[in-house]
Design a protein around this motif. Structure first.
Motif, PDB file in Angstrom:
ATOM      1  N   PHE A 169      14.300  11.676  19.923  1.00 34.89           N
ATOM      2  CA  PHE A 169      13.961  11.631  21.338  1.00 34.89           C
ATOM      3  C   PHE A 169      13.596  13.011  21.885  1.00 34.89           C
ATOM      4  O   PHE A 169      12.812  13.111  22.837  1.00 34.89           O
ATOM      5  N   ARG A 170      14.135  14.066  21.307  1.00 33.04           N
ATOM      6  CA  ARG A 170      13.844  15.424  21.798  1.00 33.04           C
ATOM      7  C   ARG A 170      12.349  15.732  21.689  1.00 33.04           C
ATOM      8  O   ARG A 170      11.698  16.094  22.668  1.00 33.04           O
ATOM      9  N   ILE A 171      11.806  15.549  20.505  1.00 33.77           N
ATOM     10  CA  ILE A 171      10.384  15.823  20.302  1.00 33.77           C
ATOM     11  C   ILE A 171       9.529  14.727  20.928  1.00 33.77           C
ATOM     12  O   ILE A 171       8.483  14.997  21.526  1.00 33.77           O
ATOM     13  N   GLY A 172       9.976  13.478  20.814  1.00 38.20           N
ATOM     14  CA  GLY A 172       9.215  12.364  21.379  1.00 38.20           C
ATOM     15  C   GLY A 172       9.044  12.481  22.881  1.00 38.20           C
ATOM     16  O   GLY A 172       7.946  12.267  23.420  1.00 38.20           O
ATOM     17  N   ASN A 173      10.103  12.835  23.586  1.00 41.92           N
ATOM     18  CA  ASN A 173      10.013  12.985  25.045  1.00 41.92           C
ATOM     19  C   ASN A 173       9.111  14.148  25.434  1.00 41.92           C
ATOM     20  O   ASN A 173       8.398  14.089  26.445  1.00 41.92           O
ATOM     21  N   GLN A 174       9.137  15.221  24.638  1.00 40.58           N
ATOM     22  CA  GLN A 174       8.255  16.353  24.923  1.00 40.58           C
ATOM     23  C   GLN A 174       6.794  15.935  24.807  1.00 40.58           C
ATOM     24  O   GLN A 174       5.942  16.337  25.606  1.00 40.58           O
ATOM     25  N   MET A 175       6.491  15.128  23.803  1.00 42.74           N
ATOM     26  CA  MET A 175       5.125  14.623  23.652  1.00 42.74           C
ATOM     27  C   MET A 175       4.732  13.746  24.839  1.00 42.74           C
ATOM     28  O   MET A 175       3.616  13.838  25.364  1.00 42.74           O
ATOM     29  N   LEU A 176       5.647  12.897  25.267  1.00 41.83           N
ATOM     30  CA  LEU A 176       5.349  11.996  26.388  1.00 41.83           C
ATOM     31  C   LEU A 176       5.082  12.763  27.674  1.00 41.83           C
ATOM     32  O   LEU A 176       4.168  12.424  28.438  1.00 41.83           O
ATOM     33  N   ILE A 177       5.894  13.796  27.925  1.00 39.89           N
ATOM     34  CA  ILE A 177       5.748  14.576  29.156  1.00 39.89           C
ATOM     35  C   ILE A 177       4.346  15.159  29.270  1.00 39.89           C
ATOM     36  O   ILE A 177       3.741  15.190  30.343  1.00 39.89           O
ATOM     37  N   SER A 178       3.798  15.618  28.149  1.00 38.39           N
ATOM     38  CA  SER A 178       2.461  16.214  28.175  1.00 38.39           C
ATOM     39  C   SER A 178       1.357  15.173  28.027  1.00 38.39           C
ATOM     40  O   SER A 178       0.241  15.371  28.518  1.00 38.39           O
ATOM     41  N   ALA A 179       1.665  14.055  27.382  1.00 40.39           N
ATOM     42  CA  ALA A 179       0.627  13.066  27.094  1.00 40.39           C
ATOM     43  C   ALA A 179       0.280  12.203  28.300  1.00 40.39           C
ATOM     44  O   ALA A 179      -0.890  11.841  28.493  1.00 40.39           O
ATOM     45  N   ILE A 180       1.264  11.845  29.105  1.00 42.95           N
ATOM     46  CA  ILE A 180       1.011  10.911  30.215  1.00 42.95           C
ATOM     47  C   ILE A 180      -0.004  11.468  31.221  1.00 42.95           C
ATOM     48  O   ILE A 180      -0.950  10.758  31.602  1.00 42.95           O
ATOM     49  N   PRO A 181       0.121  12.740  31.668  1.00 40.34           N
ATOM     50  CA  PRO A 181      -0.940  13.265  32.551  1.00 40.34           C
ATOM     51  C   PRO A 181      -2.300  13.291  31.863  1.00 40.34           C
ATOM     52  O   PRO A 181      -3.328  13.089  32.517  1.00 40.34           O
ATOM     53  N   ALA A 182      -2.311  13.521  30.540  1.00 44.00           N
ATOM     54  CA  ALA A 182      -3.581  13.558  29.816  1.00 44.00           C
ATOM     55  C   ALA A 182      -4.247  12.191  29.785  1.00 44.00           C
ATOM     56  O   ALA A 182      -5.476  12.091  29.781  1.00 44.00           O
ATOM     57  N   VAL A 183      -3.448  11.117  29.774  1.00 46.81           N
ATOM     58  CA  VAL A 183      -4.006   9.761  29.823  1.00 46.81           C
ATOM     59  C   VAL A 183      -4.774   9.568  31.138  1.00 46.81           C
ATOM     60  O   VAL A 183      -5.906   9.062  31.154  1.00 46.81           O
ATOM     61  N   VAL A 184      -4.146   9.975  32.232  1.00 53.65           N
ATOM     62  CA  VAL A 184      -4.767   9.821  33.549  1.00 53.65           C
ATOM     63  C   VAL A 184      -6.045  10.663  33.637  1.00 53.65           C
ATOM     64  O   VAL A 184      -7.097  10.187  34.082  1.00 53.65           O
TER      65      VAL A 184
END
Length: 251
Positions: A76-91
């Motif tokens: 979850f440590r690395i996975g959450n870091q990816m999500l934090i940066s990926a979600i704005p990139a999706v938008v």
């Protein structure tokens, strides 16, 4: 006509099952596969194919991720870091998509997949510690995957999985964490595309049902592979497939 519809439904259910097993076992959502199938075989518009592929892959990544969570394989440590940066990139990707020439996107995406696949093959075997550098790298791969989802309607699993393997996670953990990250990306991407009313539900629902069943099988299959001597071989197969996908995207 009705008979043709029934045949197509059976074919889509079967294809969804097989794709669900394969992609969840390899840490992806299958968006690229569904996208190619819908656009090339069923000849629906690229915009509709992108929206339908994201919606189709969503249940399978949720089910697959839950299976990996129960096996306690998600980082979850690395996975959450990816999500934090990926979600704005999706938008951002979804907003930029209408203005990016297709040929430029295809070349950029293809080269990224080829480079990441080769990087997995030649990377050093020692694991990377969870330092600030590791989290920054995770953010970079998250941005790449988010742009893939937002711009092209793909699941974004390629950069996520490659990044996790390069950062030192073993094959089982990388696949599990990738599935977890793709849950968040698929939800955001699907919501943005559903709002445009471009989802072809007649094609998407059979694929979705088949893929959901396949996603139930995949975590159990990966658990067996992880305990065998073939785990390293699976990682090489993932890298080779990524290179092939990259080359095929450029063509």
């Amino acid at each position: 006509m009705k008979e043709d519809v029934n045949v197509n439904t059976v074919i889509l259910l079967f294809v969804g099952l097989i794709v669900g097993i394969i992609v969840i076992s390899l840490g992806g959502g299958g968006g690229a596969i569904y996208l190619g199938l819908l656009a090339s075989v069923f000849k629906i518009s690229p915009l509709s194919a992108a929206a339908t592929s994201l919606v189709t892959s969503l249940p399978s990544v949720i089910i697959g991720s839950w299976g990996y969570y129960r096996q306690k394989q998600i980082n979850f440590r690395i996975g959450n870091q990816m999500l934090i940066s990926a979600i704005p990139a999706v938008v951002i990707g979804a907003l930029l998509a209408p203005y990016i020439p297709e040929v430029i996107y295809r070349w950029a995406l293809g080269l990224i997949l080829v480079i990441l696949g080769l990087r997995i093959i030649i990377r050093k075997g020692d694991r990377t510690s969870h330092t600030t550098h590791t989290l920054l790298m995770a953010s970079m791969y998250g941005v790449l995957s988010g742009l893939m989802v937002g711009i092209a309607g793909m699941s974004g699993g390629g950069p996520v999985l490659a990044g996790l393997l390069i950062l030192g996670l073993n094959t089982f953990q990388a696949v599990a964490t990738s599935s977890y990250v793709l849950v968040g990306l698929s939800i955001i991407g699907a919501l943005m595309h559903i709002s445009g009313g471009q989802v072809d539900w007649q094609l998407g629902l059979p694929l979705m049902l088949g893929a959901a069943v396949g996603a139930l099988i995949a975590p159990l299959l990966m658990k067996r592979i992880a305990k065998s001597s073939h785990a390293a071989m699976v990682q090489v197969i993932m890298a080779v497939l990524m290179v092939i996908m990259g080359i095929n995207t450029i063509r």
